[in-house]
Design a protein around this motif. Structure first.
Motif, PDB file in Angstrom:
ATOM      1  N   GLY A  37      50.427  41.034  37.302  1.00 57.41           N
ATOM      2  CA  GLY A  37      49.832  42.980  37.951  1.00 57.41           C
ATOM      3  C   GLY A  37      49.913  43.679  36.842  1.00 57.41           C
ATOM      4  O   GLY A  37      50.123  43.957  36.025  1.00 57.41           O
ATOM      5  N   MET A  38      49.188  44.880  36.914  1.00 59.16           N
ATOM      6  CA  MET A  38      48.491  45.279  36.346  1.00 59.16           C
ATOM      7  C   MET A  38      47.731  46.469  36.661  1.00 59.16           C
ATOM      8  O   MET A  38      47.481  46.406  38.101  1.00 59.16           O
ATOM      9  N   ALA A  39      48.105  47.700  36.080  1.00 60.16           N
ATOM     10  CA  ALA A  39      47.508  49.127  37.095  1.00 60.16           C
ATOM     11  C   ALA A  39      46.791  49.661  36.317  1.00 60.16           C
ATOM     12  O   ALA A  39      46.577  49.102  35.212  1.00 60.16           O
ATOM     13  N   VAL A  40      45.947  49.902  37.537  1.00 62.96           N
ATOM     14  CA  VAL A  40      44.352  50.622  36.497  1.00 62.96           C
ATOM     15  C   VAL A  40      44.094  51.940  37.017  1.00 62.96           C
ATOM     16  O   VAL A  40      45.442  52.296  37.902  1.00 62.96           O
TER      17      VAL A  40
ATOM     18  N   ASP B 154      42.311  29.363  38.632  1.00 58.06           N
ATOM     19  CA  ASP B 154      41.711  27.989  38.787  1.00 58.06           C
ATOM     20  C   ASP B 154      42.928  27.061  38.884  1.00 58.06           C
ATOM     21  O   ASP B 154      43.347  26.172  38.907  1.00 58.06           O
ATOM     22  N   ASN B 155      44.239  27.598  37.493  1.00 62.22           N
ATOM     23  CA  ASN B 155      45.463  27.135  37.449  1.00 62.22           C
ATOM     24  C   ASN B 155      46.511  27.762  38.805  1.00 62.22           C
ATOM     25  O   ASN B 155      47.632  27.133  38.681  1.00 62.22           O
ATOM     26  N   GLY B 156      46.271  28.936  39.237  1.00 62.34           N
ATOM     27  CA  GLY B 156      47.084  28.403  40.666  1.00 62.34           C
ATOM     28  C   GLY B 156      47.847  30.414  40.512  1.00 62.34           C
ATOM     29  O   GLY B 156      48.168  30.697  41.521  1.00 62.34           O
ATOM     30  N   VAL B 157      47.826  30.803  39.054  1.00 65.73           N
ATOM     31  CA  VAL B 157      48.190  32.122  38.878  1.00 65.73           C
ATOM     32  C   VAL B 157      47.729  32.703  40.196  1.00 65.73           C
ATOM     33  O   VAL B 157      46.252  32.856  39.041  1.00 65.73           O
ATOM     34  N   ARG B 158      48.479  34.194  40.040  1.00 64.79           N
ATOM     35  CA  ARG B 158      47.268  35.445  40.959  1.00 64.79           C
ATOM     36  C   ARG B 158      47.879  36.087  39.863  1.00 64.79           C
ATOM     37  O   ARG B 158      48.262  36.188  39.117  1.00 64.79           O
ATOM     38  N   LEU B 159      46.377  36.851  39.580  1.00 65.47           N
ATOM     39  CA  LEU B 159      45.993  37.734  39.042  1.00 65.47           C
ATOM     40  C   LEU B 159      45.520  39.265  39.470  1.00 65.47           C
ATOM     41  O   LEU B 159      44.725  39.480  40.862  1.00 65.47           O
ATOM     42  N   ALA B 160      46.620  40.632  39.566  1.00 63.57           N
ATOM     43  CA  ALA B 160      45.862  41.632  40.321  1.00 63.57           C
ATOM     44  C   ALA B 160      46.050  42.815  39.776  1.00 63.57           C
ATOM     45  O   ALA B 160      46.682  43.491  38.474  1.00 63.57           O
ATOM     46  N   TRP B 161      45.012  43.323  40.647  1.00 64.99           N
ATOM     47  CA  TRP B 161      45.095  44.636  40.223  1.00 64.99           C
ATOM     48  C   TRP B 161      45.530  46.448  40.445  1.00 64.99           C
ATOM     49  O   TRP B 161      45.308  46.216  41.893  1.00 64.99           O
ATOM     50  N   ASP B 162      46.036  47.163  40.860  1.00 58.60           N
ATOM     51  CA  ASP B 162      46.915  48.036  41.949  1.00 58.60           C
ATOM     52  C   ASP B 162      46.306  49.631  40.747  1.00 58.60           C
ATOM     53  O   ASP B 162      46.077  49.408  39.944  1.00 58.60           O
ATOM     54  N   THR B 163      45.854  50.782  41.789  1.00 57.85           N
ATOM     55  CA  THR B 163      46.042  51.985  40.780  1.00 57.85           C
ATOM     56  C   THR B 163      47.193  52.554  40.789  1.00 57.85           C
ATOM     57  O   THR B 163      47.593  52.316  41.532  1.00 57.85           O
ATOM     58  N   VAL B 164      47.169  53.677  40.194  1.00 56.91           N
ATOM     59  CA  VAL B 164      48.527  53.983  39.207  1.00 56.91           C
ATOM     60  C   VAL B 164      48.860  54.926  40.836  1.00 56.91           C
ATOM     61  O   VAL B 164      49.790  55.129  41.416  1.00 56.91           O
ATOM     62  N   GLU B 165      47.668  55.085  41.532  1.00 55.51           N
ATOM     63  CA  GLU B 165      48.122  55.969  43.003  1.00 55.51           C
ATOM     64  C   GLU B 165      49.096  54.925  43.769  1.00 55.51           C
ATOM     65  O   GLU B 165      49.230  56.329  44.867  1.00 55.51           O
TER      66      GLU B 165
ATOM     67  N   ALA C  30      51.313  43.542  25.517  1.00 56.65           N
ATOM     68  CA  ALA C  30      50.770  42.147  26.328  1.00 56.65           C
ATOM     69  C   ALA C  30      49.506  41.913  25.780  1.00 56.65           C
ATOM     70  O   ALA C  30      48.194  43.056  26.393  1.00 56.65           O
ATOM     71  N   SER C  31      49.253  41.162  26.192  1.00 59.21           N
ATOM     72  CA  SER C  31      47.101  40.140  26.068  1.00 59.21           C
ATOM     73  C   SER C  31      47.140  39.585  27.062  1.00 59.21           C
ATOM     74  O   SER C  31      48.108  38.522  27.131  1.00 59.21           O
ATOM     75  N   LEU C  32      45.605  39.393  28.196  1.00 60.42           N
ATOM     76  CA  LEU C  32      45.160  38.363  28.208  1.00 60.42           C
ATOM     77  C   LEU C  32      44.619  37.710  27.507  1.00 60.42           C
ATOM     78  O   LEU C  32      43.883  38.257  26.306  1.00 60.42           O
ATOM     79  N   ALA C  33      44.723  36.377  27.030  1.00 61.03           N
ATOM     80  CA  ALA C  33      43.727  35.481  26.300  1.00 61.03           C
ATOM     81  C   ALA C  33      42.707  34.552  27.424  1.00 61.03           C
ATOM     82  O   ALA C  33      43.717  34.145  27.431  1.00 61.03           O
ATOM     83  N   PHE C  34      41.253  34.504  26.125  1.00 64.91           N
ATOM     84  CA  PHE C  34      40.404  33.460  27.549  1.00 64.91           C
ATOM     85  C   PHE C  34      39.868  33.250  26.196  1.00 64.91           C
ATOM     86  O   PHE C  34      39.441  33.463  25.104  1.00 64.91           O
ATOM     87  N   ARG C  35      39.925  31.800  26.359  1.00 65.24           N
ATOM     88  CA  ARG C  35      39.815  30.432  25.785  1.00 65.24           C
ATOM     89  C   ARG C  35      37.877  30.590  25.650  1.00 65.24           C
ATOM     90  O   ARG C  35      38.052  30.617  27.476  1.00 65.24           O
ATOM     91  N   CYS C  36      36.887  30.747  25.312  1.00 66.61           N
ATOM     92  CA  CYS C  36      35.887  30.993  24.722  1.00 66.61           C
ATOM     93  C   CYS C  36      35.540  28.773  24.278  1.00 66.61           C
ATOM     94  O   CYS C  36      36.316  28.041  24.081  1.00 66.61           O
ATOM     95  N   ALA C  37      34.325  28.726  25.118  1.00 63.82           N
ATOM     96  CA  ALA C  37      33.374  27.037  24.412  1.00 63.82           C
ATOM     97  C   ALA C  37      33.782  26.865  23.135  1.00 63.82           C
ATOM     98  O   ALA C  37      33.864  25.726  22.970  1.00 63.82           O
TER      99      ALA C  37
END
Length: 132
Positions: free
Chosen positions: A9-12, A44-55, A73-80
């Motif tokens: 979960g990430m606050a935005v 695709d791997n079944g993990v959920r990613l969520a964003w919530d407003t600060v409000e 912390a960071s999210l990492a994206f594997r490229c081709a």
């Protein structure tokens, strides 16, 4: 039963800008989601990613304050491949997103780059320098 890792979960502060950033990285964010205070997708791997407003977070945690300083912390994206790291970094920074570390060949054997999403969260792009 042991708890199962299920959601990041990430606050935005700006849902539209944040979702635009992650859509550009290819995440399946549904159209119109930027108007919602809570957005959730299943990867695709079944993990959920969520964003919530600060409000919305403050609606159940009135004392919530977004963290300041460098991301922990960071999210990492594997490229081709290494060229894709360069391309994605270039596309995202050209779209106005903050590039923190331009692509480089890291000593651990990957082409690597670091960006920040609109809320300052670390987003890494990487690809092996040699085929795995």
């Amino acid at each position: 039963m042991t708890p199962q890792f299920d959601l990041i979960g990430m606050a935005v502060t700006d849902m539209g800008r944040t979702l635009d950033f992650y859509r550009r990285l290819g995440l399946p964010v549904p159209p119109g989601a930027e108007r919602e205070p809570h957005v959730e997708i299943t990867l695709d791997n079944g993990v959920r990613l969520a964003w919530d407003t600060v409000e919305i977070i403050r609606s159940f945690d009135p004392d919530y304050a977004p963290a300041t300083g460098s991301p922990r912390a960071s999210l990492a994206f594997r490229c081709a491949d290494p060229a894709e790291v360069d391309r994605w970094y270039g596309e995202l920074t050209a779209a106005g997103h903050h590039g923190h570390r331009p692509p480089w060949d890291a000593f651990w054997g990957q082409r690597y780059a670091v960006l920040h999403d609109p809320d300052g969260n670390g987003v890494d792009l990487f690809a092996p320098l040699k085929s795995d």
